[in-house]
Design an enzyme around this catalytic site. Structure first.
Site, PDB file in Angstrom:
ATOM      1  NE  ARG A 179     -49.847 -36.405   0.073  1.00 13.87           N
ATOM      2  CZ  ARG A 179     -48.603 -35.949  -0.089  1.00 13.87           C
ATOM      3  NH1 ARG A 179     -48.309 -35.241  -1.174  1.00 13.87           N
ATOM      4  NH2 ARG A 179     -47.678 -36.177   0.809  1.00 13.87           N
ATOM      5  CE  LYS A 203     -50.944 -34.448   2.928  1.00  8.64           C
ATOM      6  NZ  LYS A 203     -50.878 -35.322   4.122  1.00  8.64           N
ATOM      7  CG  HIS A 274     -54.029 -42.818   0.399  1.00  7.42           C
ATOM      8  ND1 HIS A 274     -53.490 -41.605  -0.003  1.00  7.42           N
ATOM      9  CD2 HIS A 274     -53.344 -43.178   1.519  1.00  7.42           C
ATOM     10  CE1 HIS A 274     -52.550 -41.241   0.841  1.00  7.42           C
ATOM     11  NE2 HIS A 274     -52.443 -42.172   1.765  1.00  7.42           N
ATOM     12  NE  ARG A 277     -49.339 -40.782  -1.072  1.00  8.72           N
ATOM     13  CZ  ARG A 277     -48.406 -39.906  -1.442  1.00  8.72           C
ATOM     14  NH1 ARG A 277     -48.212 -39.661  -2.730  1.00  8.72           N
ATOM     15  NH2 ARG A 277     -47.659 -39.292  -0.549  1.00  8.72           N
ATOM     16  CG  HIS A 300     -43.961 -39.562   2.201  1.00 10.83           C
ATOM     17  ND1 HIS A 300     -43.670 -40.902   2.088  1.00 10.83           N
ATOM     18  CD2 HIS A 300     -45.304 -39.461   2.032  1.00 10.83           C
ATOM     19  CE1 HIS A 300     -44.779 -41.578   1.860  1.00 10.83           C
ATOM     20  NE2 HIS A 300     -45.781 -40.725   1.825  1.00 10.83           N
ATOM     21  CE1 TYR A 309     -47.092 -46.748   1.341  1.00 10.48           C
ATOM     22  CE2 TYR A 309     -45.486 -45.021   1.740  1.00 10.48           C
ATOM     23  CZ  TYR A 309     -46.779 -45.405   1.459  1.00 10.48           C
ATOM     24  OH  TYR A 309     -47.754 -44.464   1.311  1.00 10.48           O
TER      25      TYR A 309
END
Length: 329
Positions: A179, A203, A274, A277, A300, A309
């Site tokens: 990210r 995150k 992004h 990514r 994730h 995806y």
């Protein structure tokens, strides 16, 4: 949003400040996520107290305490107010995804307020969240990604430190799928050249190790050897990527760098960091990577996010089939 926050009654403003401290210091959310959650709560409490930007009173702007005194905190925040606030967002043209995010923000806030004893019950648990439409992410084709790296590398021929930095960060973004916030937060010692991996703080402050390839290694070494020393200052610290004035590079600069580089690729969709990514994830799946591995690489929390995806690759296969198979039509 700053003006709206400043217009809140004193007790409501104090509650917002306490909640912001909770998100940042206890839940350790990123600056971007904290800002979004706080902005939603400011909007909600402004609606509650009738200080909306359009000047209209919220339905509970004059709600009173049980003892008859007016409340400028969160008293009167019930599910009816939450639904009216969300209806106002919908009327203002907010997308389903935005409304769904604000439902999540409201739930998080009311749960916190209930635990803190600011609310007698948690009205947020009665909110239903609309399912946002999941759009297929924009991605580069593999040949476009190859051309992007070629164009980016061509700019390094001048030896200019900014050109060396730009190529290194584009290579690393595509190689790792990190990210933009993760890229900007990297320090020099996060890069392990011996194992060719980079340590990423994602995150929820979760750490993961992400591999990168030889082209990224070459670009990074060139930046660190020839580019970074030219712009580094006493304020640079250990930051891996620096801005032109020597401070840690900021997300706005990275977005501009990526958009400008992609614009030089004929026919490529206009994507930002992004989008790189998304492209990295799609190309790994196209190349035979399994979902679990891609999930771990991208950081994730759930496999469902990574599965998005697979829809990209399926749509691409369907398009190729429609164009090439004699029995497709």
């Amino acid at each position: 949003m700053a003006r709206l926050r400043a217009a809140l009654p004193p007790q409501a403003a104090e509650i917002v400040a306490d909640y912001e401290d909770h998100l940042r210091d206890e839940r350790m959310l990123s600056q971007h996520t904290t800002r979004a959650y706080v902005g939603d709560v400011v909007s909600l409490l402004a609606f509650l107290h009738g200080v909306n930007e359009d000047g209209a009173d919220g339905p509970s702007a004059h709600e009173e305490h049980p003892d008859g005194e007016h409340s400028d905190g969160v008293n009167g925040l019930h599910v009816g107010v939450l639904r009216a606030w969300l209806a106002r967002q919908h009327e203002a043209g907010c997308s389903r995804a935005t409304v769904a995010r604000r439902v999540a923000s409201a739930r998080t806030f009311t749960a916190w307020a209930y635990r803190r004893g600011l609310l007698p019950s948690d009205p947020g648990i009665r909110l239903a969240s609309p399912r946002p439409h999941r759009r297929l992410p924009g991605v580069l084709r593999m040949d476009e990604a190859t051309e992007l790296m070629r164009v980016s590398e061509a700019g390094t021929a001048t030896g200019h430190p900014v050109a060396l930095r730009d190529h290194a960060l584009i290579e690393l973004l595509y190689a790792t799928g990190v990210r933009i916030s993760e890229l900007c937060g990297l320090d020099i010692d996060d890069v392990d050249f011996d194992r060719r991996v980079v340590r990423v703080l994602g995150k929820g402050r979760k750490q993961r190790m992400v591999p990168f390839g030889l082209p990224s290694e070459r670009a990074l070494r060139l930046w660190l050897r020839q580019g970074r020393p030219e712009v580094a200052t006493a304020d640079s610290g250990a930051a891996l990527f620096l801005g032109a004035r020597g401070k840690r590079v900021d997300p706005r600069t990275v977005r501009r760098v990526v958009h400008d580089a992609v614009a030089a690729v004929p026919g490529a969709a206009d994507i930002g960091p992004h989008g790189l990514r998304h492209s990295a994830a799609t190309h790994m799946l196209d190349g035979g990577a399994d979902l679990r591995s891609v999930q771990e690489l991208l950081g994730h929390a759930t496999l469902a996010t990574t599965q998005l995806y697979t829809h990209v690759t399926v749509e691409r296969l369907k398009a190729i089939h429609d164009q090439t198979h004699p029995r497709a039509q």
